[in-house]
Design a protein around this motif. Structure first.
Motif, PDB file in Angstrom:
ATOM      1  N   GLY A  33       1.069  10.983  30.711  1.00 39.03           N
ATOM      2  CA  GLY A  33      -0.299  11.438  31.406  1.00 39.03           C
ATOM      3  C   GLY A  33      -0.218  12.734  32.423  1.00 39.03           C
ATOM      4  O   GLY A  33      -0.876  13.582  32.299  1.00 39.03           O
ATOM      5  N   THR A  34       0.870  12.690  32.989  1.00 35.81           N
ATOM      6  CA  THR A  34       1.490  13.808  34.064  1.00 35.81           C
ATOM      7  C   THR A  34       1.380  14.945  33.200  1.00 35.81           C
ATOM      8  O   THR A  34       1.142  16.211  33.702  1.00 35.81           O
ATOM      9  CB  THR A  34       2.606  13.718  34.780  1.00 35.81           C
ATOM     10  N   LEU A  35       2.311  15.034  32.098  1.00 38.21           N
ATOM     11  CA  LEU A  35       2.642  16.045  31.288  1.00 38.21           C
ATOM     12  C   LEU A  35       1.271  16.429  30.716  1.00 38.21           C
ATOM     13  O   LEU A  35       1.229  17.856  30.566  1.00 38.21           O
ATOM     14  CB  LEU A  35       3.645  15.712  30.232  1.00 38.21           C
ATOM     15  N   GLY A  72      -4.656  21.830  36.248  1.00 35.76           N
ATOM     16  CA  GLY A  72      -4.433  21.204  37.398  1.00 35.76           C
ATOM     17  C   GLY A  72      -5.575  20.112  37.857  1.00 35.76           C
ATOM     18  O   GLY A  72      -5.449  19.271  38.237  1.00 35.76           O
ATOM     19  N   GLY A  73      -6.766  20.699  37.232  1.00 31.85           N
ATOM     20  CA  GLY A  73      -8.050  19.979  37.513  1.00 31.85           C
ATOM     21  C   GLY A  73      -8.074  18.450  36.693  1.00 31.85           C
ATOM     22  O   GLY A  73      -8.536  17.506  37.236  1.00 31.85           O
ATOM     23  N   LEU A  74      -7.483  18.553  35.553  1.00 33.10           N
ATOM     24  CA  LEU A  74      -7.492  17.277  34.820  1.00 33.10           C
ATOM     25  C   LEU A  74      -6.352  16.365  34.898  1.00 33.10           C
ATOM     26  O   LEU A  74      -6.236  15.425  34.531  1.00 33.10           O
ATOM     27  CB  LEU A  74      -7.650  17.612  33.178  1.00 33.10           C
ATOM     28  N   MET A  75      -5.315  16.735  35.864  1.00 36.70           N
ATOM     29  CA  MET A  75      -4.034  16.052  36.097  1.00 36.70           C
ATOM     30  C   MET A  75      -4.513  14.656  36.692  1.00 36.70           C
ATOM     31  O   MET A  75      -3.781  13.697  36.267  1.00 36.70           O
ATOM     32  CB  MET A  75      -2.980  16.886  37.097  1.00 36.70           C
ATOM     33  N   PRO A  76      -5.397  14.623  37.671  1.00 38.28           N
ATOM     34  CA  PRO A  76      -5.391  13.161  38.260  1.00 38.28           C
ATOM     35  C   PRO A  76      -6.211  12.323  37.053  1.00 38.28           C
ATOM     36  O   PRO A  76      -5.790  11.026  37.035  1.00 38.28           O
ATOM     37  CB  PRO A  76      -6.658  13.453  39.507  1.00 38.28           C
ATOM     38  N   VAL A  77      -6.916  12.899  36.335  1.00 36.59           N
ATOM     39  CA  VAL A  77      -7.589  11.950  35.311  1.00 36.59           C
ATOM     40  C   VAL A  77      -6.586  11.378  34.332  1.00 36.59           C
ATOM     41  O   VAL A  77      -6.548  10.177  33.890  1.00 36.59           O
ATOM     42  CB  VAL A  77      -8.821  12.660  34.746  1.00 36.59           C
ATOM     43  N   ALA A  78      -5.853  12.312  34.045  1.00 40.34           N
ATOM     44  CA  ALA A  78      -4.740  12.214  32.688  1.00 40.34           C
ATOM     45  C   ALA A  78      -3.513  11.054  33.509  1.00 40.34           C
ATOM     46  O   ALA A  78      -3.058  10.037  32.945  1.00 40.34           O
ATOM     47  CB  ALA A  78      -4.077  13.316  32.650  1.00 40.34           C
ATOM     48  N   ILE A  79      -3.303  11.096  34.671  1.00 40.71           N
ATOM     49  CA  ILE A  79      -2.352  10.389  35.406  1.00 40.71           C
ATOM     50  C   ILE A  79      -2.947   8.966  35.535  1.00 40.71           C
ATOM     51  O   ILE A  79      -2.326   7.882  35.165  1.00 40.71           O
ATOM     52  CB  ILE A  79      -1.993  10.862  36.874  1.00 40.71           C
ATOM     53  N   LEU A  80      -4.176   9.042  35.970  1.00 41.47           N
ATOM     54  CA  LEU A  80      -4.825   7.653  36.134  1.00 41.47           C
ATOM     55  C   LEU A  80      -4.802   6.844  34.611  1.00 41.47           C
ATOM     56  O   LEU A  80      -4.524   5.727  34.335  1.00 41.47           O
ATOM     57  CB  LEU A  80      -6.026   7.747  36.580  1.00 41.47           C
ATOM     58  N   ALA A  81      -5.224   7.640  33.606  1.00 46.08           N
ATOM     59  CA  ALA A  81      -5.276   7.131  32.343  1.00 46.08           C
ATOM     60  C   ALA A  81      -4.042   6.584  31.871  1.00 46.08           C
ATOM     61  O   ALA A  81      -3.724   5.510  31.201  1.00 46.08           O
ATOM     62  CB  ALA A  81      -5.874   8.134  31.221  1.00 46.08           C
ATOM     63  N   GLY A  82      -2.820   7.447  32.032  1.00 41.67           N
ATOM     64  CA  GLY A  82      -1.530   7.039  31.596  1.00 41.67           C
ATOM     65  C   GLY A  82      -1.159   5.718  32.486  1.00 41.67           C
ATOM     66  O   GLY A  82      -0.545   4.707  31.931  1.00 41.67           O
ATOM     67  N   ILE A  83      -1.331   5.753  33.839  1.00 37.92           N
ATOM     68  CA  ILE A  83      -0.971   4.465  34.598  1.00 37.92           C
ATOM     69  C   ILE A  83      -1.713   3.210  34.136  1.00 37.92           C
ATOM     70  O   ILE A  83      -1.088   2.109  33.821  1.00 37.92           O
ATOM     71  CB  ILE A  83      -1.158   4.728  36.028  1.00 37.92           C
ATOM     72  N   ILE A  84      -3.079   3.333  33.774  1.00 40.31           N
ATOM     73  CA  ILE A  84      -3.723   2.082  33.175  1.00 40.31           C
ATOM     74  C   ILE A  84      -3.270   1.936  31.834  1.00 40.31           C
ATOM     75  O   ILE A  84      -2.850   0.383  31.627  1.00 40.31           O
ATOM     76  CB  ILE A  84      -5.095   2.422  33.113  1.00 40.31           C
ATOM     77  N   LEU A  85      -3.083   2.712  30.881  1.00 41.16           N
ATOM     78  CA  LEU A  85      -2.559   2.369  29.631  1.00 41.16           C
ATOM     79  C   LEU A  85      -1.069   1.778  29.594  1.00 41.16           C
ATOM     80  O   LEU A  85      -0.719   0.912  29.031  1.00 41.16           O
ATOM     81  CB  LEU A  85      -2.326   3.656  28.955  1.00 41.16           C
ATOM     82  N   GLY A  86      -0.053   2.210  30.829  1.00 37.71           N
ATOM     83  CA  GLY A  86       1.176   1.869  30.950  1.00 37.71           C
ATOM     84  C   GLY A  86       1.263   0.409  31.486  1.00 37.71           C
ATOM     85  O   GLY A  86       1.845  -0.669  31.154  1.00 37.71           O
ATOM     86  N   ILE A  87       0.182   0.086  32.338  1.00 37.56           N
ATOM     87  CA  ILE A  87       0.061  -1.448  32.816  1.00 37.56           C
ATOM     88  C   ILE A  87      -0.315  -2.236  32.001  1.00 37.56           C
ATOM     89  O   ILE A  87       0.278  -3.448  31.501  1.00 37.56           O
ATOM     90  CB  ILE A  87      -1.074  -1.471  34.073  1.00 37.56           C
ATOM     91  N   VAL A  88      -1.289  -1.948  30.914  1.00 35.95           N
ATOM     92  CA  VAL A  88      -1.837  -2.750  29.640  1.00 35.95           C
ATOM     93  C   VAL A  88      -0.655  -3.018  28.934  1.00 35.95           C
ATOM     94  O   VAL A  88      -0.348  -4.102  28.281  1.00 35.95           O
ATOM     95  CB  VAL A  88      -3.210  -2.206  28.966  1.00 35.95           C
ATOM     96  N   ILE A  89       0.095  -1.999  28.392  1.00 35.46           N
ATOM     97  CA  ILE A  89       0.970  -1.980  27.593  1.00 35.46           C
ATOM     98  C   ILE A  89       2.107  -2.977  28.103  1.00 35.46           C
ATOM     99  O   ILE A  89       2.983  -3.681  27.273  1.00 35.46           O
ATOM    100  CB  ILE A  89       1.561  -0.817  26.838  1.00 35.46           C
ATOM    101  N   GLY A  90       2.489  -2.754  29.544  1.00 46.77           N
ATOM    102  CA  GLY A  90       3.334  -3.751  29.966  1.00 46.77           C
ATOM    103  C   GLY A  90       3.082  -5.199  30.098  1.00 46.77           C
ATOM    104  O   GLY A  90       4.006  -5.619  29.840  1.00 46.77           O
ATOM    105  N   PHE A  91       1.902  -5.502  30.205  1.00 45.81           N
ATOM    106  CA  PHE A  91       1.385  -6.749  30.383  1.00 45.81           C
ATOM    107  C   PHE A  91       1.579  -7.454  28.958  1.00 45.81           C
ATOM    108  O   PHE A  91       1.860  -8.532  28.676  1.00 45.81           O
ATOM    109  CB  PHE A  91       0.282  -7.146  30.843  1.00 45.81           C
ATOM    110  N   LEU A  92       1.249  -6.534  27.730  1.00 46.88           N
ATOM    111  CA  LEU A  92       1.363  -6.933  26.524  1.00 46.88           C
ATOM    112  C   LEU A  92       2.777  -7.038  26.038  1.00 46.88           C
ATOM    113  O   LEU A  92       3.115  -7.539  24.841  1.00 46.88           O
ATOM    114  CB  LEU A  92       0.646  -6.045  25.377  1.00 46.88           C
ATOM    115  N   GLY A  93       3.745  -6.929  26.577  1.00 43.04           N
ATOM    116  CA  GLY A  93       5.197  -6.791  26.210  1.00 43.04           C
ATOM    117  C   GLY A  93       5.764  -5.587  25.750  1.00 43.04           C
ATOM    118  O   GLY A  93       6.899  -5.680  25.049  1.00 43.04           O
ATOM    119  N   GLY A  94       5.233  -4.527  25.969  1.00 44.27           N
ATOM    120  CA  GLY A  94       5.969  -3.217  25.332  1.00 44.27           C
ATOM    121  C   GLY A  94       6.521  -2.568  26.275  1.00 44.27           C
ATOM    122  O   GLY A  94       6.848  -1.551  26.445  1.00 44.27           O
TER     123      GLY A  94
END
Length: 105
Positions: free
Chosen positions: A5-7, A14-36
Protein backbone atom coordinates in the motif's frame (compact mmCIF):
# COMPACT_ATOMS: atom_id res chain seq x y z
CA UNK A 1 0.25 -5.53 2.63
CA UNK A 2 0.98 -2.21 4.29
CA UNK A 3 4.29 -2.19 2.43
CA UNK A 4 2.51 -2.72 -0.88
CA UNK A 5 0.00 0.00 0.00
CA UNK A 6 2.85 2.40 0.77
CA UNK A 7 4.53 1.63 -2.55
CA UNK A 8 1.28 2.14 -4.46
CA UNK A 9 0.73 5.43 -2.62
CA UNK A 10 4.24 6.61 -3.48
CA UNK A 11 3.69 5.80 -7.14
CA UNK A 12 0.27 7.50 -7.29
CA UNK A 13 1.34 10.58 -5.38
CA UNK A 14 1.63 11.77 -1.80
CA UNK A 15 -2.05 12.69 -1.46
CA UNK A 16 -3.24 9.12 -1.93
CA UNK A 17 -0.56 7.54 0.25
CA UNK A 18 -2.61 7.54 3.51
CA UNK A 19 -5.54 5.88 1.73
CA UNK A 20 -3.28 3.26 0.14
CA UNK A 21 -1.49 2.55 3.45
CA UNK A 22 -4.81 2.17 5.29
CA UNK A 23 -6.19 -0.16 2.61
CA UNK A 24 -2.99 -2.21 2.72
CA UNK A 25 -3.08 -2.52 6.51
CA UNK A 26 -6.75 -3.57 6.51
CA UNK A 27 -6.11 -6.18 3.82
CA UNK A 28 -3.05 -7.41 5.71
CA UNK A 29 -5.06 -7.86 8.91
CA UNK A 30 -7.81 -9.76 7.10
CA UNK A 31 -5.35 -12.03 5.27
CA UNK A 32 -3.41 -12.60 8.50
CA UNK A 33 -6.56 -13.71 10.35
CA UNK A 34 -7.44 -16.03 7.46
CA UNK A 35 -4.08 -17.79 7.79
CA UNK A 36 -2.11 -16.19 4.95
CA UNK A 37 1.03 -15.42 6.92
CA UNK A 38 3.27 -17.33 4.48
CA UNK A 39 1.76 -15.25 1.70
CA UNK A 40 2.46 -11.97 3.50
CA UNK A 41 6.04 -13.00 4.27
CA UNK A 42 6.64 -13.83 0.60
CA UNK A 43 5.32 -10.38 -0.38
CA UNK A 44 7.63 -8.69 2.13
CA UNK A 45 10.67 -10.64 0.92
CA UNK A 46 9.77 -9.89 -2.70
CA UNK A 47 9.42 -6.17 -1.97
CA UNK A 48 12.80 -6.04 -0.23
CA UNK A 49 14.61 -7.98 -2.95
CA UNK A 50 12.91 -6.04 -5.76
CA UNK A 51 13.81 -2.72 -4.15
CA UNK A 52 17.43 -3.74 -3.67
CA UNK A 53 17.70 -5.01 -7.23
CA UNK A 54 16.22 -1.79 -8.65
CA UNK A 55 18.60 0.25 -6.48
CA UNK A 56 21.62 -1.68 -7.71
CA UNK A 57 20.61 -1.71 -11.38
CA UNK A 58 18.97 1.70 -11.83
CA UNK A 59 18.97 4.45 -9.24
CA UNK A 60 17.39 5.49 -5.98
CA UNK A 61 14.41 6.93 -7.86
CA UNK A 62 13.43 3.47 -9.13
CA UNK A 63 13.43 1.67 -5.76
CA UNK A 64 9.65 2.11 -5.42
CA UNK A 65 8.94 0.57 -8.80
CA UNK A 66 11.29 -2.36 -8.18
CA UNK A 67 9.85 -2.97 -4.73
CA UNK A 68 6.30 -2.94 -6.09
CA UNK A 69 7.18 -5.38 -8.85
CA UNK A 70 9.09 -7.56 -6.38
CA UNK A 71 6.10 -7.61 -4.03
CA UNK A 72 3.84 -8.72 -6.88
CA UNK A 73 6.26 -11.49 -7.85
CA UNK A 74 6.68 -12.48 -4.20
CA UNK A 75 2.92 -12.77 -3.83
CA UNK A 76 2.63 -14.87 -6.96
CA UNK A 77 5.44 -17.21 -5.89
CA UNK A 78 4.06 -17.35 -2.35
CA UNK A 79 0.68 -18.57 -3.60
CA UNK A 80 2.31 -21.20 -5.80
CA UNK A 81 4.59 -22.46 -3.02
CA UNK A 82 1.69 -22.53 -0.56
CA UNK A 83 -0.40 -24.60 -2.98
CA UNK A 84 2.48 -27.05 -3.51
CA UNK A 85 2.99 -27.41 0.25
CA UNK A 86 -0.74 -28.05 0.74
CA UNK A 87 -0.78 -30.73 -1.99
CA UNK A 88 2.29 -32.37 -0.44
CA UNK A 89 0.67 -32.39 3.01
CA UNK A 90 -2.54 -33.88 1.60
CA UNK A 91 -0.62 -36.65 -0.18
CA UNK A 92 1.35 -37.41 2.97
CA UNK A 93 -1.85 -37.57 5.06
CA UNK A 94 -3.52 -39.84 2.49
CA UNK A 95 -0.55 -42.20 2.39
CA UNK A 96 -0.38 -42.38 6.19
CA UNK A 97 -4.11 -43.08 6.34
CA UNK A 98 -3.72 -45.82 3.72
CA UNK A 99 -0.88 -47.47 5.66
CA UNK A 100 -2.84 -47.54 8.93
CA UNK A 101 -5.96 -48.97 7.29
CA UNK A 102 -3.90 -51.64 5.45
CA UNK A 103 -2.28 -52.77 8.71
CA UNK A 104 -5.66 -53.63 10.27
CA UNK A 105 -6.56 -56.15 7.55
Amino acid sequence: MGTVGTLIGMTMGGGLMPVAILAGIILGIVIGFLGGRRFLISILIGAALGGMLAWMLADVDWIWVGAGAGAAMGGFLGVQISMLLDVRAAKKAASEKGETSASYR
